[in-house]
Design a protein around this motif. Sequence first.
Motif, PDB file in Angstrom:
ATOM      1  N   VAL A 116       0.836  -1.206   0.000  1.00 36.33           N
ATOM      2  CA  VAL A 116       0.000   0.000   0.000  1.00 36.33           C
ATOM      3  C   VAL A 116       0.868   1.252   0.000  1.00 36.33           C
ATOM      4  O   VAL A 116       0.569   2.249  -0.675  1.00 36.33           O
ATOM      5  N   ALA A 117       1.975   1.226   0.736  1.00 32.04           N
ATOM      6  CA  ALA A 117       2.796   2.425   0.914  1.00 32.04           C
ATOM      7  C   ALA A 117       3.595   2.778  -0.330  1.00 32.04           C
ATOM      8  O   ALA A 117       3.782   3.967  -0.633  1.00 32.04           O
ATOM      9  N   VAL A 118       4.083   1.782  -1.065  1.00 30.20           N
ATOM     10  CA  VAL A 118       4.979   2.060  -2.196  1.00 30.20           C
ATOM     11  C   VAL A 118       4.324   2.948  -3.256  1.00 30.20           C
ATOM     12  O   VAL A 118       4.930   3.937  -3.700  1.00 30.20           O
ATOM     13  N   PRO A 119       3.114   2.661  -3.728  1.00 30.96           N
ATOM     14  CA  PRO A 119       2.508   3.564  -4.719  1.00 30.96           C
ATOM     15  C   PRO A 119       2.320   4.982  -4.184  1.00 30.96           C
ATOM     16  O   PRO A 119       2.493   5.956  -4.923  1.00 30.96           O
ATOM     17  N   VAL A 120       1.972   5.099  -2.909  1.00 25.13           N
ATOM     18  CA  VAL A 120       1.803   6.429  -2.317  1.00 25.13           C
ATOM     19  C   VAL A 120       3.123   7.181  -2.305  1.00 25.13           C
ATOM     20  O   VAL A 120       3.199   8.369  -2.654  1.00 25.13           O
ATOM     21  N   LEU A 121       4.200   6.487  -1.911  1.00 22.16           N
ATOM     22  CA  LEU A 121       5.518   7.123  -1.887  1.00 22.16           C
ATOM     23  C   LEU A 121       5.976   7.507  -3.289  1.00 22.16           C
ATOM     24  O   LEU A 121       6.610   8.560  -3.480  1.00 22.16           O
ATOM     25  N   ALA A 122       5.670   6.676  -4.280  1.00 19.81           N
ATOM     26  CA  ALA A 122       6.035   6.997  -5.660  1.00 19.81           C
ATOM     27  C   ALA A 122       5.355   8.271  -6.125  1.00 19.81           C
ATOM     28  O   ALA A 122       5.963   9.128  -6.783  1.00 19.81           O
ATOM     29  N   LEU A 123       4.084   8.442  -5.779  1.00 16.95           N
ATOM     30  CA  LEU A 123       3.369   9.665  -6.143  1.00 16.95           C
ATOM     31  C   LEU A 123       3.953  10.869  -5.410  1.00 16.95           C
ATOM     32  O   LEU A 123       4.039  11.973  -5.971  1.00 16.95           O
ATOM     33  N   MET A 124       4.381  10.681  -4.165  1.00 16.43           N
ATOM     34  CA  MET A 124       4.985  11.779  -3.410  1.00 16.43           C
ATOM     35  C   MET A 124       6.303  12.218  -4.037  1.00 16.43           C
ATOM     36  O   MET A 124       6.643  13.410  -4.033  1.00 16.43           O
ATOM     37  N   VAL A 125       7.050  11.263  -4.589  1.00 20.28           N
ATOM     38  CA  VAL A 125       8.322  11.598  -5.234  1.00 20.28           C
ATOM     39  C   VAL A 125       8.087  12.544  -6.408  1.00 20.28           C
ATOM     40  O   VAL A 125       8.880  13.461  -6.663  1.00 20.28           O
ATOM     41  N   LEU A 126       6.997  12.330  -7.136  1.00 25.24           N
ATOM     42  CA  LEU A 126       6.694  13.193  -8.274  1.00 25.24           C
ATOM     43  C   LEU A 126       6.466  14.646  -7.844  1.00 25.24           C
ATOM     44  O   LEU A 126       6.581  15.562  -8.663  1.00 25.24           O
ATOM     45  N   GLY A 127       6.167  14.849  -6.577  1.00 25.67           N
ATOM     46  CA  GLY A 127       5.938  16.199  -6.085  1.00 25.67           C
ATOM     47  C   GLY A 127       7.159  16.872  -5.513  1.00 25.67           C
ATOM     48  O   GLY A 127       7.073  18.016  -5.039  1.00 25.67           O
ATOM     49  N   LEU A 128       8.316  16.204  -5.551  1.00 24.30           N
ATOM     50  CA  LEU A 128       9.531  16.814  -5.018  1.00 24.30           C
ATOM     51  C   LEU A 128       9.972  17.992  -5.885  1.00 24.30           C
ATOM     52  O   LEU A 128       9.677  18.044  -7.079  1.00 24.30           O
ATOM     53  N   PRO A 129      10.692  18.961  -5.315  1.00 25.97           N
ATOM     54  CA  PRO A 129      11.175  20.108  -6.110  1.00 25.97           C
ATOM     55  C   PRO A 129      12.027  19.642  -7.283  1.00 25.97           C
ATOM     56  O   PRO A 129      12.843  18.737  -7.151  1.00 25.97           O
ATOM     57  N   ARG A 130      11.840  20.293  -8.446  1.00 22.14           N
ATOM     58  CA  ARG A 130      12.559  19.919  -9.655  1.00 22.14           C
ATOM     59  C   ARG A 130      13.499  21.033 -10.094  1.00 22.14           C
ATOM     60  O   ARG A 130      13.613  21.349 -11.268  1.00 22.14           O
ATOM     61  N   ALA A 131      14.149  21.678  -9.167  1.00 19.86           N
ATOM     62  CA  ALA A 131      15.063  22.759  -9.497  1.00 19.86           C
ATOM     63  C   ALA A 131      16.428  22.469  -8.914  1.00 19.86           C
ATOM     64  O   ALA A 131      16.554  21.987  -7.782  1.00 19.86           O
ATOM     65  N   ASP A 132      17.465  22.752  -9.696  1.00 21.32           N
ATOM     66  CA  ASP A 132      18.834  22.601  -9.233  1.00 21.32           C
ATOM     67  C   ASP A 132      19.193  23.865  -8.455  1.00 21.32           C
ATOM     68  O   ASP A 132      19.196  24.969  -9.008  1.00 21.32           O
TER      69      ASP A 132
END
Length: 240
Positions: free
Chosen positions: A10-26
């Motif tokens: 259950v947790a892995v798909p949720v964590l994967a979606l959270m990763v997509l929301g991480l900042p995308r700036a160097d």
Amino acid sequence: MPASFVALFVAVPVLALMVLGLPRADQRRADQRRALSVLRLPVFPRGTWIYGVALALAWSTTGMTIAVVPLELAASGLGGWTGLVIFLSIFIGFLCQPLARRMGNAGALALGVVLVPLGFGVLLVGVWGGGLIWVLAGTCITSAASYGFTYLAALAEVSRSAPGDRARATAGLFVYAYVGFSLPVMASGALADVIGLQRAMAGFAAVLAGGTAVAVLLWLGRGGVRRISGLPWRRPLPWR
């Protein structure tokens, strides 16, 4: 099915979606920001191949210890020691990391390369003879290399060799690591179905020793010995 498995699924798909929301700036520089893709290919810094190969060889022994050795312990009536073997296969390496840091990258690599086939050979003697002490000793030796000397040296070297792209360089290192962790174990399992578990482990040990010898010869041929000798013991090695 264990409840922990259900929670993980259950947790892995949720964590994967959270990763997509991480900042995308160097954010390496305060005055410059550039947009980055969330998915980027790994990089392999020039001159660090020996660290990747050494880590792959080291982690292959850890994979064998975790996945295959418990089967042989169970067959020998020692299945109750499996938990301790798996614990030691990881924990001892972490205890060796302070010493590895003091040795420098090349020195730690050299020691790790020696310990990997030595440790698995000791473990194999214990498996063949049913000697638990030998199994535990071999596990500790391979762990010292897998998560101690080889791991720390490889991680430090690829990070130092790619200061502007450390995340991708680390990803490249773990490509080596997990290829070593998985493929030899699967190949040994398939071979065990044909010739038996002990013979398959002996075959793995032979390939491990041969692969280590080839890697060392290539490294020495490219000046690896100069990187070990004549350098201070306690200072990180400033070479690429």
